[in-house]
Design a protein around this motif. Sequence first.
Motif, short mmCIF file in Angstrom:
data_model
loop_
_atom_site.label_atom_id
_atom_site.label_comp_id
_atom_site.label_asym_id
_atom_site.label_seq_id
_atom_site.Cartn_x
_atom_site.Cartn_y
_atom_site.Cartn_z
N ILE A 5 35.89 -44.99 51.80
CA ILE A 5 36.92 -45.95 51.74
C ILE A 5 36.78 -46.13 53.27
CG2 ILE A 5 38.11 -48.15 51.43
CD1 ILE A 5 39.28 -46.99 48.95
N LYS A 6 36.95 -45.55 54.07
CA LYS A 6 36.63 -45.93 55.58
C LYS A 6 35.23 -46.02 55.64
CE LYS A 6 40.59 -43.69 57.58
NZ LYS A 6 41.12 -42.00 57.93
N ILE A 13 29.81 -52.19 57.89
CA ILE A 13 29.67 -52.72 59.34
C ILE A 13 28.49 -52.68 60.40
CG2 ILE A 13 31.25 -53.32 61.54
CD1 ILE A 13 33.34 -53.04 59.68
N LEU A 16 25.77 -54.91 59.12
CA LEU A 16 25.84 -56.00 59.05
C LEU A 16 25.60 -55.99 60.93
CD1 LEU A 16 28.88 -56.62 57.97
CD2 LEU A 16 26.83 -57.85 57.12
N VAL A 17 25.86 -55.67 61.59
CA VAL A 17 25.96 -55.94 62.90
C VAL A 17 24.77 -55.91 63.42
CG1 VAL A 17 26.82 -54.98 65.30
CG2 VAL A 17 28.20 -55.18 63.39
N TYR A 20 21.77 -57.57 62.02
CA TYR A 20 22.31 -59.59 62.91
C TYR A 20 20.91 -59.26 63.70
CZ TYR A 20 27.00 -61.04 60.79
OH TYR A 20 27.53 -61.31 60.51
N LEU A 21 20.47 -58.41 64.53
CA LEU A 21 20.45 -57.83 65.83
C LEU A 21 19.14 -57.84 65.83
CD1 LEU A 21 22.31 -55.24 67.84
CD2 LEU A 21 22.63 -58.14 68.62
N CYS A 24 17.77 -61.91 64.01
CA CYS A 24 17.98 -62.66 64.64
C CYS A 24 17.09 -63.69 65.16
CB CYS A 24 18.81 -62.84 66.24
SG CYS A 24 19.59 -63.84 67.04
N TYR A 27 15.46 -65.34 61.69
CA TYR A 27 16.26 -66.04 61.04
C TYR A 27 15.94 -67.65 62.13
CZ TYR A 27 20.74 -67.44 59.65
OH TYR A 27 22.14 -67.69 58.71
N LEU A 28 15.94 -67.79 63.30
CA LEU A 28 16.27 -68.71 63.55
C LEU A 28 14.93 -70.01 63.85
CD1 LEU A 28 18.15 -68.28 67.00
CD2 LEU A 28 18.90 -69.48 64.46
N ASP A 29 14.43 -69.32 63.54
CA ASP A 29 12.59 -70.27 63.28
C ASP A 29 12.59 -70.90 61.71
OD1 ASP A 29 11.33 -68.60 65.55
OD2 ASP A 29 10.46 -67.61 64.44
N LYS A 30 13.59 -71.10 61.61
CA LYS A 30 13.71 -72.05 60.03
C LYS A 30 13.63 -73.18 60.65
CE LYS A 30 14.14 -73.06 56.03
NZ LYS A 30 13.47 -72.05 54.25
N TYR B 483 40.91 -53.55 57.81
CA TYR B 483 40.85 -52.59 57.93
C TYR B 483 41.60 -51.71 59.99
CZ TYR B 483 40.32 -47.38 57.00
OH TYR B 483 40.67 -46.08 56.92
N ARG B 629 20.91 -73.06 61.09
CA ARG B 629 21.05 -72.22 60.87
C ARG B 629 21.91 -72.19 62.99
NH1 ARG B 629 16.48 -68.57 58.27
NH2 ARG B 629 17.15 -69.46 56.22
N ASN B 657 18.61 -72.88 64.87
CA ASN B 657 17.51 -73.15 64.69
C ASN B 657 16.74 -74.59 65.65
OD1 ASN B 657 18.63 -74.47 62.87
ND2 ASN B 657 17.01 -73.70 61.08
#
Lengths: 464, 1069
Positions: A5-6, A13, A16-17, A20-21, A24, A27-30, B483, B629, B657
């Motif tokens: 699990i750990k 994480i 995910l992180v 994002y980077l 980004c 994602y913002l060009d919409k 956690y 967004r 955006n």
Amino acid sequence: MLSIIKNTICTGIIILVSSYLFSCKKYLDKKPDQRLAIPSSIQDLQSLLDNYLQVNHRDPFAGELSADDYYLTTDDFLGLNEVERNMYTWGKSNLFAPGIDNDWARCYNNVNRANQVLLNIDKIERLPNDGAGWNNAKGHALFLRARSFLFVVSLWSAAYDMASASTDPGIPLRLNPDFNEASTRASVQQSYDQVIADLKQSISLLPDISLHTIRPSKAAAMGTLARTYLWMRNYDSCFKYADLCLQLKSDLKDYNELSALSTFPFSGLQYSNPEDIVNFSITGPPASLNPSRAKIDSGLYQSYDTNDLRREIFFRTNTGVNTGTFAFKGSYAGNSVLYDGIATNEIWLMRAECYARSGNKVAALLDLNTLLIKRWNNTVPYIPITAIDAREALDKILMERRKELVMRGLRWMDIKRLNKEGANITLQRNVNNQGYTLVPNDKKYALPIPDDVISLSGMQQNER
Amino acid sequence: MQKIFLLLLISFFVALQATGQDQNNAIKLNGRVLSTDQKPIAGATLSSKLHGTEASSDDDGNFSIQLLPGTDTLIISHIGFLQKRLPLNQTTNSSLIIVMERSSLELEEVMVSTGIEKIPKERATGSFALINNKLFNEQVGTGVLNRLQSITNGYTSFPLRNTGDNLSVVRGLSTLSVNIAKPLIILDNFEYQGDINNINPNDVENITFLKDAAAGSIWGAKAANGVIVITTKKGLLNQPVKVELNTNLTIADKPDLFYSKNISSGDFIDLEKYLFSEGYYNSMLPYPEYYPLSPVVNLLDKANRGIISDSEADAGINAFRSQDVRKEYEKYFYKNSVNQQYAISLSGGTKNLAWILSGGFDKNSSELNARYNRVNMRFDNTYVPFKNLEINSSVYYTQSKTTAGRPAVGSISAMGGAIAPYTLFADENGNPLPVYTTYNPSYLDTAGGGRLLDWRYFPLDDYKHISNQTNIENLNAVLGIRYKVFTGFSIDIKYRYQSQHTETEYLQGQGSFATRNLINSFSQLTPGSVIYKIPKGDILDLSNSYTNSQNLRSQLNFSKQWHTHEIVALAGSEISESVNKNNYYRTYGHNRDILTYVDVDYTNTYPILPYRSNGFIPNSSGFGKRNNRFVSFYANGAYTYKTRYTLSASARRDASNAFGVKTNDKWKPLWSTGVSWEISNEPFYKLQLLYYLRLKMTYGYQGNIDPAKVALTTIRYSNINPLTLTPYSVVDNFYNPELKWEQVSMLNTAVEWASKNRRLSGSFEYYEKKMADLYAATRIESTMGIGFATMVRNAGKMKGRGFDIELNSINIDRKFRWATHFIFNTYKDKVLKLKNPSTLLGSDIAGSTGFTGLEGYSPFVYFAYQWAGLDPATGDPQGYLDRQVSKDYGAITYEGTKFSDLKYIGSQFPRIFGSLGNSFSWRNFSLNIRVIYKFNYYFRRESINYRSLVNQSIGHSDYSLRWQKPGDELSTTVPSFIYPVNNSRNSFYLNSEILATKADHIRLQYINISYDLNKQVFKKLPFSQATLYVVSNNLGIIWKANEFGIDPDYNNNNIPPAKSIAVGLRISL
């Protein structure tokens, strides 16, 4: 178990992180609203011009309101707002409400619309398969800009006079949509030159026949150019373009096909009148031009022969407290809104006038009679109009022009240009026990620019 | 009760675990000390009563203590918590959980939530206002937000002059744009993007307001207007099942319709007679199809034309004099409003699972019989499968249905204005009477030769044919994992999904006037037949709007304590998307029973009755989609030294955006920092009066965005041009490369103090804020042709400052207890800079209805034309032009008035406001009374507007006070009536200083009386506790500065809500 699990959580994480980077920017060009578009295609630009409610049906009324096709009773006059009262009596100032709900702002709104298109259209590649669309959008924009400038120069500048045109104050010629640029007035000569240049270019771009008369065509641009030259009293050029226009479209409506009993005889023909070359109408109408108030000059009404169908088709006999007066119902818009587009009857009259002014009496009368027979009760023989010479023919043509083009937004400029020709037309108003007179070539023929425009821009105001 | 349960529980565990223990040896007891909200308590002292062994808890609250076998008592103590004595019998080394309670009521709520984290209030540097459960529940209502203005330090509302709507703001305004002035609302951890009315107040545990930069900047570019964090109730670990029930019934009277100052019927009739004699209606009478005209005018016309005699007309007219349309509204449309609310919640917790399940049902019926039904369901649980892992999931579901009711007073209007004030809706037998709002009866008598549908309008019945329903379904679900990676570090991941579906069904039945009117208008009358271009049947407008938002947040937390140092820090990122889709469409000829409709022709024009002009059949269909967004990164940390010095800092970067904005401009780093010093904890501090004293100071930045603003030229498609069948569009945004987000900086200084036993406590805060790059409308010369008189740009700079003062006192604390809660706020702001102000005319400022945006003055400053009294000879209002008394109204209301000629009145926003709450309790009774006050501001009183009176039939009762003969000027300030109406004269009067009115007032906001029943007193109670309560709201004004009978919060023809009374019962099982 615990370590699985750990590890899963930690990996999750990290993924995910980092995702994002990396994602980004994409994602913002919409774009935030799918109905929003940066004007980037011919369709986008054409759609700005196809906003017919804004583009076609918000023409200025100041000219018609200031002219003498109609008059008001004192009761009706007193019920008007101040701005209209001032305009009706050719006041010194406060003829336009401040802000954007006035003729000046409406004209320049269309100028801006045209400029938005003209700025962007050259950035769009002219594709062979959409060449017509590209040409149409650009021609449409040029036509719209020229037409708007023509309104402004006819209302807010003195009548064109070759002797003084290069020094007479003209209008701000805004040629791009950037609102950070200050407005300054060009000369009358420069203003008309711009109108002519735009119209000539649009003639080369517009199609012979447009998709609908709500959009301009070659004939529409030619008709507008003929009108421009007429107002400049350049009759040779006026003739040239009126003639070219009639070669493309010369249909006339036989008024025998209309019902004079209708509330608005042209109601079924708003967008299908064979005379309509390009369809425009005046904003509103304002309270004073509403048929419930605007009374037609009884002398003008009496000047129509009883067998002239226009007498009953154009006018309604008022009843009740207004008995003995007449209201206008003959708008080509088919309702109380006043049509002021380009129609073939105006072109026929322009060509007739040019023929007469050039001494060609026969051709002038032929054009005039071609038009008038369509207005004559066909159960009674039509007696063609005759004249001793071209001079008399011209007088008769101008008389018929007055009768044919009543409430078409043309009278004000006709008075201005004809007074320059020595017609010596003096306007009179009598209202609320007071008389008002406007002598020929008065400075008041150039309306005052809205006061808020003057104070914000620092432009020169017209003398009154 | 809860305490007893806990003790029982603990003893049970202890007892369980003690068995089998070897009695000969010293034993080791392990456990954990937690606060009631499940936070570990570090540094708690544990000692054995008999043997004196001692231990203390670590950062995570864990402890381990050596005990000798046998009966003993464990004493647990910590500053700020109630000392706990735990009897021990036979113990083992199993983990013991000790829950400690805060030592006083005031300290009970010291945890403040920012939505990102929970922090103890005594270590927070920022400015927070807390509304605890008790205070929150002193009022009753369907929604959460309404009740907060009267009880929150620094939160108030004021009516906007142009609309009369109330705007609620935290610490005054932070923007010049009303549409983006609302605070950000956080539900637990995420921005709530649904309809705020979805939240059931019974689900609310408490509410935290984040007022300054240190508190709010963690929310970055959306936080500048303040943040409201709504925390819902949660289940607790190791808690027996608890059941709570709440139900109440609120009844309000009919509102006072006669509050609005309308012209009397008699005055209006006399005016109509006068206008008739002046020929005002002459241009309208010949056109019955255009002008409905009032019954009096039609009678006068008939008499004039000899159809009826003058005496018949007079008799008819005089009968109208005693009638008042408001009586009709009151009699036929208004009733008492009745709101019912039912809520139940079940909660409980085992060693590793805490849960709460709640349900609510609200059923409201308004004074106009509008219905609102809402159902709430919520399930929230926290699962701790093993040490260090916590999984939280919550689902909140709401469904509501709103049904529109009967027409409100004033909502029935005629072509171009109001209906006559003497209009009747029914005859003496209660039969519906027609009201002619669109066409004159003489037109309808002959229209269509009787072949059309009945073209009359009957207000009494009309609403019965119209059904307008809105259904909202909202689901808000959160899944979170926490956690603990290793000591001090933990990771939080939270995912939120919210979806809201709003469906509106607006059905105008064929029986309604609107539908019959449209069908008739498009009827084509041919000899022998009627062709219906709009088919007979109902008209149905449907619209659907879907909002889906998703947020994913991951966060790393760090917390460590060593010696005298403590660090709490976090860093995280959030990615969010909110998609809104909507569509709407209309069907004609709808049949409710068999669900059919009829196609119509939208592409051709048809002659429309009665004018016979051509037009298209109205089409209302469309689609829209918006997508917002955001990507955000944030970090936040606090360092505390020796428990008395705290230093905090936070930073956040947001990107969105916002269409077309250059990437560089998309980024806006916002930061804050703060310090706090608990002086009373210093060894040298000896003041006994101020037993607790702390100083705080923060500074930082927050942002504010308007999602509708983009920087590039964009066009918006509106519809299809029916002539060319091509789409058409308008320019929506004009290219503006300088467009930025608004930025607000705030400096906050605060003092918090308390007396020894907290009999007296309070806070004193002073803040200063500077707002830059504010969106503001600047005037654009119309030659620019953009089609708008103004253009919104980042053109404004503003500053504001104020005090937030709060005092709590327990005045009497015996059997009879009396406590006072006092809030005192001041606020003052001014515009520092606004582009293009020099061109503003004095008249624009006097006539302004909203933000005037005048440099050097408050954005809501009130200026008016100077008043020189009425002309004694004519009753004309007089002003000043070039310092001379003048009646040149055209010049005064336009170019003639310079700014320096205007009279400064004051602020339209209250400069001083707050509330005073007193709570009394004796035995089982308690009484709470809350009074709110707003001082030092002004409003423009309504008066007679002769232009509206003549053109729109909208009259004010000041008409009867008008100057009529010389001498009247001594007793009245209402100008004489002149005809024709002079608009400038009119607007001079309405915007002159004579109508500037002091708005100061004190209002009795609510009274709450409750009676507690509990088992200690009533042994036979079937439940552990019950509270019976009565709350009365909207009790009205106690004192006001104006003498005109006007409630300043309800100007502008708004009618104050009626007094209401609620009766309720709250039960705990």
